[in-house]
Design a protein around this motif. Sequence first.
Motif, PDB file in Angstrom:
ATOM      1  N   ASN A 164      38.143  15.424  18.308  1.00  0.00           N
ATOM      2  CA  ASN A 164      38.812  16.208  19.341  1.00  0.00           C
ATOM      3  C   ASN A 164      39.276  17.564  18.826  1.00  0.00           C
ATOM      4  O   ASN A 164      39.349  18.526  19.589  1.00  0.00           O
ATOM      5  CB  ASN A 164      39.978  15.415  19.929  1.00  0.00           C
ATOM      6  CG  ASN A 164      39.507  14.372  20.929  1.00  0.00           C
ATOM      7  OD1 ASN A 164      39.244  14.675  22.087  1.00  0.00           O
ATOM      8  ND2 ASN A 164      39.376  13.128  20.471  1.00  0.00           N
ATOM      9  N   ILE A 165      39.586  17.641  17.541  1.00  0.00           N
ATOM     10  CA  ILE A 165      39.886  18.949  16.952  1.00  0.00           C
ATOM     11  C   ILE A 165      38.674  19.856  17.063  1.00  0.00           C
ATOM     12  O   ILE A 165      38.778  21.007  17.506  1.00  0.00           O
ATOM     13  CB  ILE A 165      40.303  18.782  15.477  1.00  0.00           C
ATOM     14  CG1 ILE A 165      41.691  18.146  15.380  1.00  0.00           C
ATOM     15  CG2 ILE A 165      40.289  20.138  14.757  1.00  0.00           C
ATOM     16  CD1 ILE A 165      42.071  17.748  13.972  1.00  0.00           C
ATOM     17  N   ALA A 166      37.533  19.345  16.656  1.00  0.00           N
ATOM     18  CA  ALA A 166      36.307  20.139  16.707  1.00  0.00           C
ATOM     19  C   ALA A 166      35.925  20.500  18.137  1.00  0.00           C
ATOM     20  O   ALA A 166      35.464  21.610  18.411  1.00  0.00           O
ATOM     21  CB  ALA A 166      35.169  19.379  16.034  1.00  0.00           C
ATOM     22  N   ARG A 167      36.137  19.577  19.065  1.00  0.00           N
ATOM     23  CA  ARG A 167      35.714  19.785  20.445  1.00  0.00           C
ATOM     24  C   ARG A 167      36.630  20.746  21.196  1.00  0.00           C
ATOM     25  O   ARG A 167      36.146  21.625  21.927  1.00  0.00           O
ATOM     26  CB  ARG A 167      35.685  18.445  21.180  1.00  0.00           C
ATOM     27  CG  ARG A 167      35.273  18.547  22.652  1.00  0.00           C
ATOM     28  CD  ARG A 167      35.317  17.183  23.319  1.00  0.00           C
ATOM     29  NE  ARG A 167      34.471  16.225  22.620  1.00  0.00           N
ATOM     30  CZ  ARG A 167      34.486  14.916  22.864  1.00  0.00           C
ATOM     31  NH1 ARG A 167      35.322  14.411  23.756  1.00  0.00           N
ATOM     32  NH2 ARG A 167      33.663  14.119  22.202  1.00  0.00           N
ATOM     33  N   HIS A 168      37.941  20.614  21.017  1.00  0.00           N
ATOM     34  CA  HIS A 168      38.875  21.357  21.848  1.00  0.00           C
ATOM     35  C   HIS A 168      39.538  22.544  21.154  1.00  0.00           C
ATOM     36  O   HIS A 168      39.949  23.501  21.817  1.00  0.00           O
ATOM     37  CB  HIS A 168      39.968  20.424  22.379  1.00  0.00           C
ATOM     38  CG  HIS A 168      39.451  19.305  23.228  1.00  0.00           C
ATOM     39  ND1 HIS A 168      38.894  19.510  24.475  1.00  0.00           N
ATOM     40  CD2 HIS A 168      39.395  17.968  22.998  1.00  0.00           C
ATOM     41  CE1 HIS A 168      38.524  18.343  24.991  1.00  0.00           C
ATOM     42  NE2 HIS A 168      38.804  17.399  24.114  1.00  0.00           N
ATOM     43  N   LEU A 169      39.664  22.498  19.842  1.00  0.00           N
ATOM     44  CA  LEU A 169      40.357  23.568  19.137  1.00  0.00           C
ATOM     45  C   LEU A 169      39.414  24.516  18.419  1.00  0.00           C
ATOM     46  O   LEU A 169      39.831  25.596  17.994  1.00  0.00           O
ATOM     47  CB  LEU A 169      41.343  22.965  18.122  1.00  0.00           C
ATOM     48  CG  LEU A 169      42.431  22.050  18.688  1.00  0.00           C
ATOM     49  CD1 LEU A 169      43.331  21.546  17.572  1.00  0.00           C
ATOM     50  CD2 LEU A 169      43.250  22.770  19.754  1.00  0.00           C
ATOM     51  N   HIS A 170      38.166  24.107  18.249  1.00  0.00           N
ATOM     52  CA  HIS A 170      37.164  24.947  17.577  1.00  0.00           C
ATOM     53  C   HIS A 170      37.645  25.351  16.185  1.00  0.00           C
ATOM     54  O   HIS A 170      37.525  26.518  15.770  1.00  0.00           O
ATOM     55  CB  HIS A 170      36.838  26.173  18.428  1.00  0.00           C
ATOM     56  CG  HIS A 170      36.440  25.833  19.828  1.00  0.00           C
ATOM     57  ND1 HIS A 170      35.291  25.132  20.140  1.00  0.00           N
ATOM     58  CD2 HIS A 170      37.078  26.060  21.012  1.00  0.00           C
ATOM     59  CE1 HIS A 170      35.209  24.963  21.442  1.00  0.00           C
ATOM     60  NE2 HIS A 170      36.279  25.507  22.002  1.00  0.00           N
TER      61      HIS A 170
END
Length: 346
Positions: A41-47
């Motif tokens: 979710n870090i990679a998906r939403h925070l880039h």
Amino acid sequence: MLRGGIIGFGRMGITHFAILNSRPDVEITAICDTHSFVRRNIARHLHVAAYSDHEKMLRDADLDFVVVATPTAMHKAAACCALERGLHAFVEKPLTLNPNDSHELLAMVGRSACVNQVGYVLRFSDVFMQVKRLLDARAIGDLVSYKMEMRGPTVLGDTRGSWRSQGDAGGGCLYDFASHAVDLVNYLVGVPERVVGAVLRPVYSRQVEDALCATFLYAGNLWGNLMVNWSDPSCRKPSYRFEALGRNGKIIADLHAYRAFFRGPPDIDGLTEGWNQRHITDFAAPIRFYLRGFEYTRQLDYFIDCIEGRASPGVSSFATAAETDTVIARIRASAAQEKRSERWIA
């Protein structure tokens, strides 16, 4: 632009991310967490680059500073790794589970120019900063005694599935909760010379304490009482109450206001003889971003300002945190002695 990384992306890691990433001169470019769900979710939403291993993150990412927001047992390893790479380090409280480990970290920062800070957020509370100013000015005269109470609804049932139920991970009321109250006492009054009569007891937990009390002794016959309970269902969130009695007056404070009684005119900030009351809205300095409380932004802005040379470090350093870890160890030792002598019957 300062580039930062966060190790541990639970509640405090997320809080620090939101506050720091709102600064125009800071960018959080790397986050480490051991849970794959969190990393996805870090990679998906925070880039933001997400890592499962903090050593790899610190090796591969080009960082200026790091925030360590893991369970306490992991603090030393992560902080050592950061300091060895010359990174400024902000570590959540308490610094470590052992004063010897804290002093090892203190020795490391003594050999470097790295800014170091620990997340004892109450040192940045508007009310308690005012209280410290009054105490330092001896507005109520020589201190006779004080009481420090902290309560909250953190644990209202068995927490066997959480690290908070594991003492060797940093769980239990003393490490994870009461450390704030211990550090606040050190900040306001000073480090006690002795700790006596400590009691640690469970309420809901099976392996760690949920409540504690202790007496702190100082030179000059000053003494203080500490009472902490993180299993109080009457509280909506953590609450603090500090009461200090001096020869010339009394101060009572919480996070929202303070009351002060003076036997004579104190000659400070328009305060008068008798009872005075000041609310946080009377003196709080504005902040640029609000999340959970003014003090959360103020502590991180202070950390960044120290890195950028706009402030002098030391308000909540590894050195002051090591003193707090020492007092925590004394509380545990006193409680063990009380138990051995059978002065406390559970």
